[in-house]
Design an enzyme around this catalytic site. Structure first.
Site, PDB file in Angstrom:
ATOM      1  N   TYR A  67       3.956  -3.493   0.924  1.00 21.14           N
ATOM      2  CA  TYR A  67       3.073  -2.375   0.618  1.00 21.14           C
ATOM      3  C   TYR A  67       3.052  -2.087  -0.894  1.00 21.14           C
ATOM      4  O   TYR A  67       2.887  -2.993  -1.690  1.00 21.14           O
ATOM      5  CB  TYR A  67       3.460  -1.147   1.437  1.00 21.14           C
ATOM      6  N   SER A  68       3.260  -0.832  -1.306  1.00 27.31           N
ATOM      7  CA  SER A  68       3.032  -0.465  -2.715  1.00 27.31           C
ATOM      8  C   SER A  68       4.089  -0.968  -3.684  1.00 27.31           C
ATOM      9  O   SER A  68       3.905  -0.827  -4.898  1.00 27.31           O
ATOM     10  CB  SER A  68       2.897   1.048  -2.852  1.00 27.31           C
ATOM     11  N   ALA A  69       5.153  -1.572  -3.194  1.00 28.14           N
ATOM     12  CA  ALA A  69       6.050  -2.253  -4.129  1.00 28.14           C
ATOM     13  C   ALA A  69       5.301  -3.377  -4.843  1.00 28.14           C
ATOM     14  O   ALA A  69       5.730  -3.848  -5.907  1.00 28.14           O
ATOM     15  CB  ALA A  69       7.282  -2.794  -3.405  1.00 28.14           C
ATOM     16  N   LYS A  71       2.658  -2.943  -6.455  1.00 28.73           N
ATOM     17  CA  LYS A  71       2.139  -2.400  -7.723  1.00 28.73           C
ATOM     18  C   LYS A  71       3.032  -2.781  -8.898  1.00 28.73           C
ATOM     19  O   LYS A  71       2.549  -2.958 -10.015  1.00 28.73           O
ATOM     20  CB  LYS A  71       1.997  -0.883  -7.632  1.00 28.73           C
TER      21      LYS A  71
END
Length: 390
Positions: A67-69, A71
């Site tokens: 997921y947002s890791a 980014k």
């Protein structure tokens, strides 16, 4: 009892103990954790089941969507372009992406996209998911979109749109999609097992995610029963027109099946990175020092990339947050390894970060998506890391 595989260096045994406790007491099904210190691995552990339906065990090379890791990986790609002199954080986005100038965005600098200041968290008209996965229709919609707040006056977590916004700048500057740029310029030199846009040949290694549903739906609870500090947040999650909801409803349908092959094969630089804990930790280690002869950031680039840009109450998440130009910075609820740390969390518990003060880089990935205040898995591993360093 779950068998824990892998190795820890002398002095880092508390991390192994915490990792085992995550399976025994805190809900892990399949997971891995990796720690580098001064460019060398000191923790490399994995265990559990990578697919509940088939019973397939988690292996050393099991891949996990984080997921947002993701980014953190995409921010690294952007700053590599800054280091090479081909991207200026203070230049208008429209200098690289002319269509972006529409609706008053002609002067919005690249730095504000990275730091969640652009006000482009939501779309007036969501893009069909199949078109969003194809890239071009989504970036066209974002280029035409009017910001929901005056850019630069506030910050709010661009949970979904951040990847297309920053990714399109990377594509315009480098001539390569963000996933390809990451693969060629970051993953290949370091030998990272991490992908933004999964090759079909790697699909068989990917763990299947399981989701824990909240035991209590706070949005249906009487307002007087909700603690004061949570009332605004709970009210926002119960309002379909709030930024808290609209920020995660930019596609139609809004819910995305991140277990699906089509989603995993697409490039979603905010949310569908797939890799190992080792790959995350190794990337962060190469940002703060040398790893097997490779260092990604110069000291000057590191200082630029990790300098605080915004802090305070987040307009989307409605809780305090801190960001550099792309990375999360430590807060009371996500202390990482210390005040100089930087990195990024992902939905449900994944985490990657570096702490240059201690020479530490950390990666944790797992397939049981829990999240919320009851999820202590990553925090318990970081606490054990603190004990090891002490």
């Amino acid at each position: 009892m779950t068998t824990i595989h892998g190795e820890v260096a002398a002095g880092f045994e508390p991390v192994r103990e915490a990792f085992a406790a995550n399976f025994a007491r805190h809900g892990d099904i399949g997971a891995a954790v990796s720690v580098y210190r001064d460019g060398r691995p000191v923790v490399d552990l994995w265990g559990g089941v990578s697919d509940v339906d088939t019973g397939r065990p988690w292996a050393r090379d099991t891949l996990q969507l984080v997921y947002s890791a993701t980014k953190g990986a995409t921010a690294t790609a952007a700053h590599l372009l800054v280091q090479r002199g081909t991207l200026d954080l203070d230049a208008p986005v429209a200098e690289y992406w002319p269509e972006f100038a529409a609706n008053g965005k002609m002067d919005l600098p690249v730095r504000w996209l990275l730091a969640h200041q652009g006000g482009l968290v939501a779309l007036d008209r969501p893009v069909p998911l199949s078109e969003a996965l194809a890239w071009e229709p989504m970036v066209a919609a974002l280029a035409a979109q009017r910001p929901v707040w005056a850019p630069g006056t506030a910050h709010g977590y661009h949970g979904r749109t951040w990847g297309w916004l920053v990714g399109e700048v990377i594509r315009r500057v480098s001539g390569r999609t963000p996933g390809r740029f990451f693969a060629e310029e970051i993953a290949a030199p370091l030998g990272l097992d991490f992908f933004i846009g999964l090759p079909s040949s790697e699909r068989k290694r990917v763990s299947r995610m399981e989701y824990k549903q909240p035991e209590v739906d706070l949005t249906a609870a009487p307002p007087e029963s909700i603690p004061d500090e949570l009332r605004d947040l709970v009210a926002a999650w119960g309002d379909p027109n709030s930024l808290s909801n609209r920020a995660f409803a930019v596609t139609d349908p809004a819910e995305i099946d991140f277990n699906s092959p089509e989603v995993q094969a697409a490039e979603l630089p905010a949310s569908n990175g797939i890799g190992t804990a080792r790959g995350l930790a190794r990337m962060y280690a190469a940002l703060i020092g040398e790893v097997d002869g490779v260092r990604l950031f110069s000291p000057g680039t590191l200082a630029l990339a990790t300098a605080e840009q915004v802090s305070g109450v987040d307009q989307v998440m409605l809780v305090p947050s801190r960001f550099s130009s792309g990375y999360m910075l430590p807060t009371e609820t996500n202390a990482m390894a210390g005040p100089k740390s930087f990195g990024h969390t992902g939905r449900g518990g994944s985490l990657g970060f570096a702490d240059p003060e201690h020479g530490i880089a950390f990666g944790y990935v797992m397939n049981h998506i829990i999240g919320g205040p009851d999820d202590v898995r990553a925090a318990s591993l970081v606490e054990a890391l603190h004990k090891s360093l002490a």
